[in-house]
Design a protein around this motif. Sequence first.
Motif, PDB file in Angstrom:
ATOM      1  N   LYS A  53     -20.862  91.807  54.871  1.00  0.00           N
ATOM      2  CA  LYS A  53     -20.446  92.175  53.517  1.00  0.00           C
ATOM      3  C   LYS A  53     -21.315  93.318  52.993  1.00  0.00           C
ATOM      4  O   LYS A  53     -20.822  94.246  52.358  1.00  0.00           O
ATOM      5  N   THR A  54     -22.604  93.242  53.280  1.00  0.00           N
ATOM      6  CA  THR A  54     -23.516  94.321  52.888  1.00  0.00           C
ATOM      7  C   THR A  54     -23.118  95.618  53.572  1.00  0.00           C
ATOM      8  O   THR A  54     -23.064  96.674  52.943  1.00  0.00           O
ATOM      9  N   ALA A  55     -22.833  95.543  54.865  1.00  0.00           N
ATOM     10  CA  ALA A  55     -22.446  96.729  55.635  1.00  0.00           C
ATOM     11  C   ALA A  55     -21.169  97.347  55.074  1.00  0.00           C
ATOM     12  O   ALA A  55     -21.065  98.571  54.953  1.00  0.00           O
ATOM     13  N   SER A  56     -20.218  96.522  54.711  1.00  0.00           N
ATOM     14  CA  SER A  56     -18.971  97.020  54.141  1.00  0.00           C
ATOM     15  C   SER A  56     -19.232  97.762  52.829  1.00  0.00           C
ATOM     16  O   SER A  56     -18.674  98.835  52.588  1.00  0.00           O
ATOM     17  N   SER A  57     -20.100  97.205  52.005  1.00  0.00           N
ATOM     18  CA  SER A  57     -20.447  97.858  50.738  1.00  0.00           C
ATOM     19  C   SER A  57     -21.141  99.197  50.968  1.00  0.00           C
ATOM     20  O   SER A  57     -20.872 100.168  50.269  1.00  0.00           O
ATOM     21  N   VAL A  58     -22.024  99.232  51.950  1.00  0.00           N
ATOM     22  CA  VAL A  58     -22.754 100.469  52.252  1.00  0.00           C
ATOM     23  C   VAL A  58     -21.785 101.563  52.696  1.00  0.00           C
ATOM     24  O   VAL A  58     -21.896 102.713  52.276  1.00  0.00           O
ATOM     25  N   LEU A  59     -20.821 101.216  53.538  1.00  0.00           N
ATOM     26  CA  LEU A  59     -19.870 102.219  54.016  1.00  0.00           C
ATOM     27  C   LEU A  59     -19.009 102.780  52.892  1.00  0.00           C
ATOM     28  O   LEU A  59     -18.571 103.926  52.954  1.00  0.00           O
ATOM     29  N   ARG A  60     -18.770 101.985  51.857  1.00  0.00           N
ATOM     30  CA  ARG A  60     -17.965 102.454  50.726  1.00  0.00           C
ATOM     31  C   ARG A  60     -18.788 103.195  49.683  1.00  0.00           C
ATOM     32  O   ARG A  60     -18.237 103.812  48.775  1.00  0.00           O
ATOM     33  N   ASP A  61     -20.115 103.158  49.809  1.00  0.00           N
ATOM     34  CA  ASP A  61     -21.005 103.784  48.840  1.00  0.00           C
ATOM     35  C   ASP A  61     -21.214 105.259  49.184  1.00  0.00           C
ATOM     36  O   ASP A  61     -21.827 105.584  50.200  1.00  0.00           O
ATOM     37  N   PRO A  62     -20.722 106.172  48.347  1.00  0.00           N
ATOM     38  CA  PRO A  62     -20.874 107.599  48.658  1.00  0.00           C
ATOM     39  C   PRO A  62     -22.325 108.070  48.629  1.00  0.00           C
ATOM     40  O   PRO A  62     -22.660 109.096  49.214  1.00  0.00           O
ATOM     41  N   GLY A  63     -23.208 107.304  47.987  1.00  0.00           N
ATOM     42  CA  GLY A  63     -24.600 107.695  47.897  1.00  0.00           C
ATOM     43  C   GLY A  63     -25.493 107.106  48.989  1.00  0.00           C
ATOM     44  O   GLY A  63     -26.690 107.366  49.020  1.00  0.00           O
ATOM     45  N   ALA A  64     -24.899 106.331  49.883  1.00  0.00           N
ATOM     46  CA  ALA A  64     -25.685 105.699  50.946  1.00  0.00           C
ATOM     47  C   ALA A  64     -26.153 106.750  51.951  1.00  0.00           C
ATOM     48  O   ALA A  64     -25.466 107.730  52.212  1.00  0.00           O
ATOM     49  N   SER A  65     -27.326 106.506  52.506  1.00  0.00           N
ATOM     50  CA  SER A  65     -27.894 107.458  53.463  1.00  0.00           C
ATOM     51  C   SER A  65     -27.127 107.447  54.785  1.00  0.00           C
ATOM     52  O   SER A  65     -26.403 106.496  55.099  1.00  0.00           O
ATOM     53  N   LYS A  66     -27.326 108.499  55.544  1.00  0.00           N
ATOM     54  CA  LYS A  66     -26.688 108.614  56.858  1.00  0.00           C
ATOM     55  C   LYS A  66     -27.136 107.477  57.775  1.00  0.00           C
ATOM     56  O   LYS A  66     -26.328 106.895  58.497  1.00  0.00           O
ATOM     57  N   ILE A  67     -28.417 107.139  57.730  1.00  0.00           N
ATOM     58  CA  ILE A  67     -28.936 106.052  58.573  1.00  0.00           C
ATOM     59  C   ILE A  67     -28.328 104.723  58.154  1.00  0.00           C
ATOM     60  O   ILE A  67     -27.925 103.931  59.006  1.00  0.00           O
ATOM     61  N   ALA A  68     -28.246 104.480  56.843  1.00  0.00           N
ATOM     62  CA  ALA A  68     -27.656 103.229  56.361  1.00  0.00           C
ATOM     63  C   ALA A  68     -26.209 103.105  56.818  1.00  0.00           C
ATOM     64  O   ALA A  68     -25.776 102.037  57.264  1.00  0.00           O
ATOM     65  N   LYS A  69     -25.457 104.207  56.736  1.00  0.00           N
ATOM     66  CA  LYS A  69     -24.056 104.165  57.161  1.00  0.00           C
ATOM     67  C   LYS A  69     -23.930 103.967  58.667  1.00  0.00           C
ATOM     68  O   LYS A  69     -23.048 103.261  59.139  1.00  0.00           O
ATOM     69  N   SER A  70     -24.835 104.557  59.424  1.00  0.00           N
ATOM     70  CA  SER A  70     -24.829 104.370  60.874  1.00  0.00           C
ATOM     71  C   SER A  70     -25.087 102.910  61.235  1.00  0.00           C
ATOM     72  O   SER A  70     -24.387 102.325  62.068  1.00  0.00           O
ATOM     73  N   LEU A  71     -26.081 102.322  60.594  1.00  0.00           N
ATOM     74  CA  LEU A  71     -26.399 100.916  60.854  1.00  0.00           C
ATOM     75  C   LEU A  71     -25.265 100.004  60.373  1.00  0.00           C
ATOM     76  O   LEU A  71     -24.953  99.001  61.026  1.00  0.00           O
ATOM     77  N   ALA A  72     -24.644 100.373  59.264  1.00  0.00           N
ATOM     78  CA  ALA A  72     -23.520  99.577  58.753  1.00  0.00           C
ATOM     79  C   ALA A  72     -22.355  99.597  59.734  1.00  0.00           C
ATOM     80  O   ALA A  72     -21.739  98.560  60.006  1.00  0.00           O
ATOM     81  N   GLY A  73     -22.056 100.758  60.276  1.00  0.00           N
ATOM     82  CA  GLY A  73     -20.972 100.859  61.262  1.00  0.00           C
ATOM     83  C   GLY A  73     -21.266 100.034  62.497  1.00  0.00           C
ATOM     84  O   GLY A  73     -20.394  99.329  63.017  1.00  0.00           O
ATOM     85  N   LYS A 112     -32.608  97.561  55.658  1.00  0.00           N
ATOM     86  CA  LYS A 112     -33.481  96.755  56.512  1.00  0.00           C
ATOM     87  C   LYS A 112     -32.770  95.506  57.024  1.00  0.00           C
ATOM     88  O   LYS A 112     -32.970  95.091  58.163  1.00  0.00           O
ATOM     89  N   SER A 113     -31.927  94.927  56.210  1.00  0.00           N
ATOM     90  CA  SER A 113     -31.158  93.761  56.633  1.00  0.00           C
ATOM     91  C   SER A 113     -30.227  94.117  57.787  1.00  0.00           C
ATOM     92  O   SER A 113     -30.140  93.397  58.790  1.00  0.00           O
ATOM     93  N   MET A 114     -29.538  95.232  57.652  1.00  0.00           N
ATOM     94  CA  MET A 114     -28.637  95.669  58.726  1.00  0.00           C
ATOM     95  C   MET A 114     -29.424  96.056  59.964  1.00  0.00           C
ATOM     96  O   MET A 114     -28.997  95.767  61.089  1.00  0.00           O
ATOM     97  N   ALA A 115     -30.575  96.678  59.779  1.00  0.00           N
ATOM     98  CA  ALA A 115     -31.418  97.053  60.918  1.00  0.00           C
ATOM     99  C   ALA A 115     -31.855  95.809  61.692  1.00  0.00           C
ATOM    100  O   ALA A 115     -31.838  95.789  62.917  1.00  0.00           O
ATOM    101  N   GLY A 116     -32.224  94.772  60.962  1.00  0.00           N
ATOM    102  CA  GLY A 116     -32.598  93.526  61.614  1.00  0.00           C
ATOM    103  C   GLY A 116     -31.450  92.923  62.394  1.00  0.00           C
ATOM    104  O   GLY A 116     -31.622  92.435  63.525  1.00  0.00           O
ATOM    105  N   SER A 117     -30.246  92.993  61.824  1.00  0.00           N
ATOM    106  CA  SER A 117     -29.070  92.477  62.529  1.00  0.00           C
ATOM    107  C   SER A 117     -28.813  93.261  63.803  1.00  0.00           C
ATOM    108  O   SER A 117     -28.525  92.690  64.857  1.00  0.00           O
ATOM    109  N   VAL A 118     -28.920  94.573  63.713  1.00  0.00           N
ATOM    110  CA  VAL A 118     -28.701  95.434  64.873  1.00  0.00           C
ATOM    111  C   VAL A 118     -29.715  95.101  65.975  1.00  0.00           C
ATOM    112  O   VAL A 118     -29.371  95.004  67.154  1.00  0.00           O
ATOM    113  N   LEU A 119     -30.967  94.906  65.585  1.00  0.00           N
ATOM    114  CA  LEU A 119     -31.999  94.628  66.582  1.00  0.00           C
ATOM    115  C   LEU A 119     -31.842  93.254  67.226  1.00  0.00           C
ATOM    116  O   LEU A 119     -32.191  93.081  68.392  1.00  0.00           O
ATOM    117  N   THR A 120     -31.293  92.296  66.509  1.00  0.00           N
ATOM    118  CA  THR A 120     -31.075  90.985  67.124  1.00  0.00           C
ATOM    119  C   THR A 120     -29.956  91.033  68.147  1.00  0.00           C
ATOM    120  O   THR A 120     -29.825  90.142  68.967  1.00  0.00           O
TER     121      THR A 120
END
Length: 80
Positions: free
Chosen positions: A13-33, A67-75
Amino acid sequence: MAKNESSGSKVTKTASSVLRDPGASKIAKSLAGSTLSQAHTTKQSSATTARTAAKALNDGRASTSTKSMAGSVLTQKATK
């Protein structure tokens, strides 16, 4: 090889919100995807994505959601 977990509903749900946020960073969007692409699957994170996630976790400026998405990616990183 250890069993990898899929992304949980809270982090997706967090990742979905990040992808819809035009102000989210490139790294955040990459991790969200990456997080969303691994939801409900046993896909593993690539080494490049894992490095990006590790950098985000070590960056004091990264948001809690990043950071939450990064942790998910690393697991979901392949283990030997």
